[in-house]
Design a protein around this motif. Structure first.
Motif, mmCIF file in Angstrom:
data_model
loop_
_atom_site.group_PDB
_atom_site.id
_atom_site.type_symbol
_atom_site.label_atom_id
_atom_site.label_comp_id
_atom_site.label_asym_id
_atom_site.label_seq_id
_atom_site.Cartn_x
_atom_site.Cartn_y
_atom_site.Cartn_z
ATOM 1 N N GLY A 1 5.875 24.223 33.669
ATOM 2 C CA GLY A 1 4.927 25.237 34.101
ATOM 3 C C GLY A 1 5.387 25.987 35.332
ATOM 4 N N MET A 2 4.451 26.656 35.995
ATOM 5 C CA MET A 2 4.621 27.470 37.189
ATOM 6 C C MET A 2 5.339 28.786 36.909
ATOM 7 S SD MET A 2 5.260 24.736 40.293
ATOM 8 C CE MET A 2 4.698 25.891 41.542
ATOM 9 N N VAL A 3 6.341 28.768 36.046
ATOM 10 C CA VAL A 3 7.063 29.991 35.673
ATOM 11 C C VAL A 3 7.153 30.038 34.152
ATOM 12 C CG1 VAL A 3 9.256 31.224 35.766
ATOM 13 C CG2 VAL A 3 8.409 30.036 37.796
ATOM 14 N N PRO A 4 6.700 31.127 33.510
ATOM 15 C CA PRO A 4 6.789 31.213 32.044
ATOM 16 C C PRO A 4 8.233 31.136 31.563
ATOM 17 C CG PRO A 4 5.362 32.942 32.933
ATOM 18 C CD PRO A 4 6.060 32.318 34.109
ATOM 19 N N VAL A 5 8.425 30.536 30.400
ATOM 20 C CA VAL A 5 9.749 30.483 29.789
ATOM 21 C C VAL A 5 10.160 31.893 29.376
ATOM 22 C CG1 VAL A 5 11.099 29.569 27.866
ATOM 23 C CG2 VAL A 5 9.397 28.122 28.993
ATOM 24 N N LYS A 6 11.395 32.280 29.702
ATOM 25 C CA LYS A 6 11.871 33.624 29.420
ATOM 26 C C LYS A 6 12.654 33.663 28.106
ATOM 27 C CE LYS A 6 13.936 35.600 32.912
ATOM 28 N NZ LYS A 6 14.822 35.761 34.096
ATOM 29 N N LYS A 7 12.573 34.789 27.429
ATOM 30 C CA LYS A 7 13.327 34.982 26.200
ATOM 31 C C LYS A 7 14.819 34.932 26.512
ATOM 32 C CE LYS A 7 13.922 38.184 22.320
ATOM 33 N NZ LYS A 7 13.537 39.505 21.751
ATOM 34 N N ASN A 8 15.563 34.243 25.654
ATOM 35 C CA ASN A 8 17.016 34.107 25.772
ATOM 36 C C ASN A 8 17.458 33.345 27.024
ATOM 37 O OD1 ASN A 8 17.373 35.599 23.367
ATOM 38 N ND2 ASN A 8 17.314 37.530 24.502
ATOM 39 N N VAL A 9 16.562 32.579 27.612
ATOM 40 C CA VAL A 9 16.904 31.682 28.720
ATOM 41 C C VAL A 9 16.394 30.290 28.361
ATOM 42 C CG1 VAL A 9 16.594 31.133 31.163
ATOM 43 C CG2 VAL A 9 16.816 33.517 30.448
ATOM 44 N N VAL A 10 17.265 29.283 28.383
ATOM 45 C CA VAL A 10 16.897 27.923 28.009
ATOM 46 C C VAL A 10 16.360 27.182 29.235
ATOM 47 C CG1 VAL A 10 17.731 25.710 27.109
ATOM 48 C CG2 VAL A 10 18.616 27.872 26.166
ATOM 49 N N ARG A 11 15.159 26.644 29.120
ATOM 50 C CA ARG A 11 14.549 25.896 30.224
ATOM 51 C C ARG A 11 15.103 24.467 30.259
ATOM 52 N NH1 ARG A 11 9.831 26.791 32.951
ATOM 53 N NH2 ARG A 11 10.763 28.871 33.031
ATOM 54 N N VAL A 12 15.690 24.071 31.381
ATOM 55 C CA VAL A 12 16.193 22.708 31.552
ATOM 56 C C VAL A 12 15.009 21.786 31.826
ATOM 57 C CG1 VAL A 12 17.627 21.190 32.967
ATOM 58 C CG2 VAL A 12 18.414 23.500 32.427
ATOM 59 N N SER A 13 14.837 20.773 30.997
ATOM 60 C CA SER A 13 13.678 19.879 31.133
ATOM 61 C C SER A 13 14.074 18.426 31.380
ATOM 62 C CB SER A 13 12.818 19.957 29.865
ATOM 63 O OG SER A 13 13.567 19.586 28.715
ATOM 64 N N ASP A 14 15.384 18.138 31.415
ATOM 65 C CA ASP A 14 15.839 16.762 31.598
ATOM 66 C C ASP A 14 16.994 16.753 32.589
ATOM 67 O OD1 ASP A 14 16.580 14.132 31.452
ATOM 68 O OD2 ASP A 14 17.302 14.209 29.388
ATOM 69 N N SER A 15 16.711 16.361 33.810
ATOM 70 C CA SER A 15 17.765 16.310 34.818
ATOM 71 C C SER A 15 17.388 15.325 35.912
ATOM 72 C CB SER A 15 17.981 17.694 35.429
ATOM 73 O OG SER A 15 19.084 17.684 36.294
ATOM 74 N N LYS A 16 18.356 14.553 36.368
ATOM 75 C CA LYS A 16 18.150 13.567 37.420
ATOM 76 C C LYS A 16 19.251 13.724 38.454
ATOM 77 C CE LYS A 16 16.097 10.278 34.152
ATOM 78 N NZ LYS A 16 16.253 11.162 32.969
ATOM 79 N N GLY A 17 18.868 13.915 39.695
ATOM 80 C CA GLY A 17 19.862 14.084 40.755
ATOM 81 C C GLY A 17 19.293 13.698 42.105
ATOM 82 N N ARG A 18 20.168 13.513 43.070
ATOM 83 C CA ARG A 18 19.710 13.110 44.411
ATOM 84 C C ARG A 18 20.774 13.408 45.454
ATOM 85 N NH1 ARG A 18 17.320 7.218 45.274
ATOM 86 N NH2 ARG A 18 15.425 8.355 44.730
ATOM 87 N N TRP A 19 20.315 13.936 46.604
ATOM 88 C CA TRP A 19 21.149 14.064 47.794
ATOM 89 C C TRP A 19 20.834 12.900 48.729
ATOM 90 C CZ3 TRP A 19 24.537 18.137 48.816
ATOM 91 C CH2 TRP A 19 24.419 19.270 47.993
ATOM 92 N N VAL A 20 21.862 12.235 49.257
ATOM 93 C CA VAL A 20 21.700 11.243 50.319
ATOM 94 C C VAL A 20 22.611 11.676 51.471
ATOM 95 C CG1 VAL A 20 21.893 8.837 51.021
ATOM 96 C CG2 VAL A 20 21.165 9.403 48.689
ATOM 97 N N LEU A 21 22.010 11.952 52.620
ATOM 98 C CA LEU A 21 22.735 12.435 53.797
ATOM 99 C C LEU A 21 22.695 11.349 54.866
ATOM 100 C CD1 LEU A 21 20.968 15.925 53.939
ATOM 101 C CD2 LEU A 21 22.983 15.297 52.580
ATOM 102 N N THR A 22 23.855 10.845 55.253
ATOM 103 C CA THR A 22 23.928 9.738 56.197
ATOM 104 C C THR A 22 24.708 10.155 57.439
ATOM 105 O OG1 THR A 22 23.945 8.192 54.319
ATOM 106 C CG2 THR A 22 24.582 7.325 56.469
ATOM 107 N N PRO A 23 24.117 10.011 58.634
ATOM 108 C CA PRO A 23 24.858 10.359 59.855
ATOM 109 C C PRO A 23 26.043 9.434 60.048
ATOM 110 C CG PRO A 23 22.784 9.242 60.393
ATOM 111 C CD PRO A 23 22.766 9.497 58.911
ATOM 112 N N ALA A 24 27.184 10.024 60.473
ATOM 113 C CA ALA A 24 28.416 9.238 60.623
ATOM 114 C C ALA A 24 29.253 9.811 61.752
ATOM 115 C CB ALA A 24 29.210 9.244 59.316
ATOM 116 N N ALA A 25 29.112 9.237 62.945
ATOM 117 C CA ALA A 25 29.942 9.608 64.099
ATOM 118 C C ALA A 25 29.934 11.108 64.367
ATOM 119 C CB ALA A 25 31.370 9.115 63.896
ATOM 120 N N GLY A 26 28.735 11.690 64.462
ATOM 121 C CA GLY A 26 28.619 13.109 64.761
ATOM 122 C C GLY A 26 28.772 14.022 63.562
ATOM 123 N N LYS A 27 29.018 13.437 62.405
ATOM 124 C CA LYS A 27 29.139 14.208 61.179
ATOM 125 C C LYS A 27 28.113 13.691 60.166
ATOM 126 C CE LYS A 27 34.027 15.211 61.940
ATOM 127 N NZ LYS A 27 35.391 15.297 61.344
#
Length: 212
Positions: free
Chosen positions: A132-158
């Motif tokens: 939802g929130m945005v209607p599906v557009k013609k000729n555009v495939v809606r991605v409905s299955d995806s799993k991802g994650r960012w993990v940001l860890t401080p390391a000596a000033g970086k």
């Protein structure tokens, strides 16, 4: 087919399906290492990116939550629009990814949530795709299955970045082709990300909800 495998979700969804995978190094350039791993019951492999950037946690989080700037550094991103900001750490956005003719573009709506561990200071950014929130557009495939994650860890000033992604792009994209070019999108994205972090609005970022 070439140059269509990309980071579909920059900061997307939680990662229960990727527990204890066996990662294989498939690319290593400019201190950006990319790994792939088989995923049970899927022909599409998972991807992990590991690198260290000369930045603070606030810089990295400011960049990742500035979703509309994604068109400047996220590989093949045609558009990226903020839909709703619930709080400084909670937002919804829509993005469309360009694929070469004759393939249809892909799009998705994601819900980004940022959390920081009060002890380790590590920051995790999850963002499941939502319907939802945005209607599906013609000729555009809606991605409905995806799993991802960012993990940001401080390391000596970086900051050490670990990004994991498993996504089914839907529509017609052969799994062998997706897997064959799996490193290209993430590699180009992370190279661009490193350059984008140098912009003043990120270099001087200070976020009240992030302890550096």
């Amino acid at each position: 087919m070439q140059k269509f495998i990309l980071l579909f979700l920059i900061g997307a969804c939680s990662l229960p399906a990727l527990a204890q995978p066996k990662w294989k190094l498939i690319a290593d350039e400019e201190q950006i290492r990319i790994y792939s791993s088989a995923v049970p019951e899927s022909k599409i492999k998972a991807i992990k990116v590991d690198c260290v950037v000369d930045a603070s946690l606030s810089q990295m989080v400011a960049l990742l939550l500035d979703v509309e700037a994604g068109t400047h550094w996220v590989y093949k991103t045609k558009s990226c629009t903020l839909l709703k900001r619930v709080s400084p750490t909670d937002l919804y956005y829509h993005s469309e990814i360009s694929l070469p003719w004759p393939l249809d573009n892909r799009d998705f709506v994601a819900h980004l949530v940022t959390r920081q561990d009060p002890v380790t200071k590590a920051v995790t950014i999850d963002g499941p795709v939502v319907a939802g929130m945005v209607p599906v557009k013609k000729n555009v495939v809606r991605v409905s299955d995806s799993k991802g994650r960012w993990v940001l860890t401080p390391a000596a000033g970086k900051v050490r970045i670990e990004y994991m992604l498993h996504t089914d792009p839907g529509g017609y994209l052969p799994a062998w082709a997706v897997n064959a070019f799996a490193a290209e999108g993430p590699m180009e994205t992370f190279k661009s990300m490193k350059q984008h972090l140098k912009l003043p609005k990120y270099r001087n970022a200070s976020l009240t909800f992030i302890a550096n």
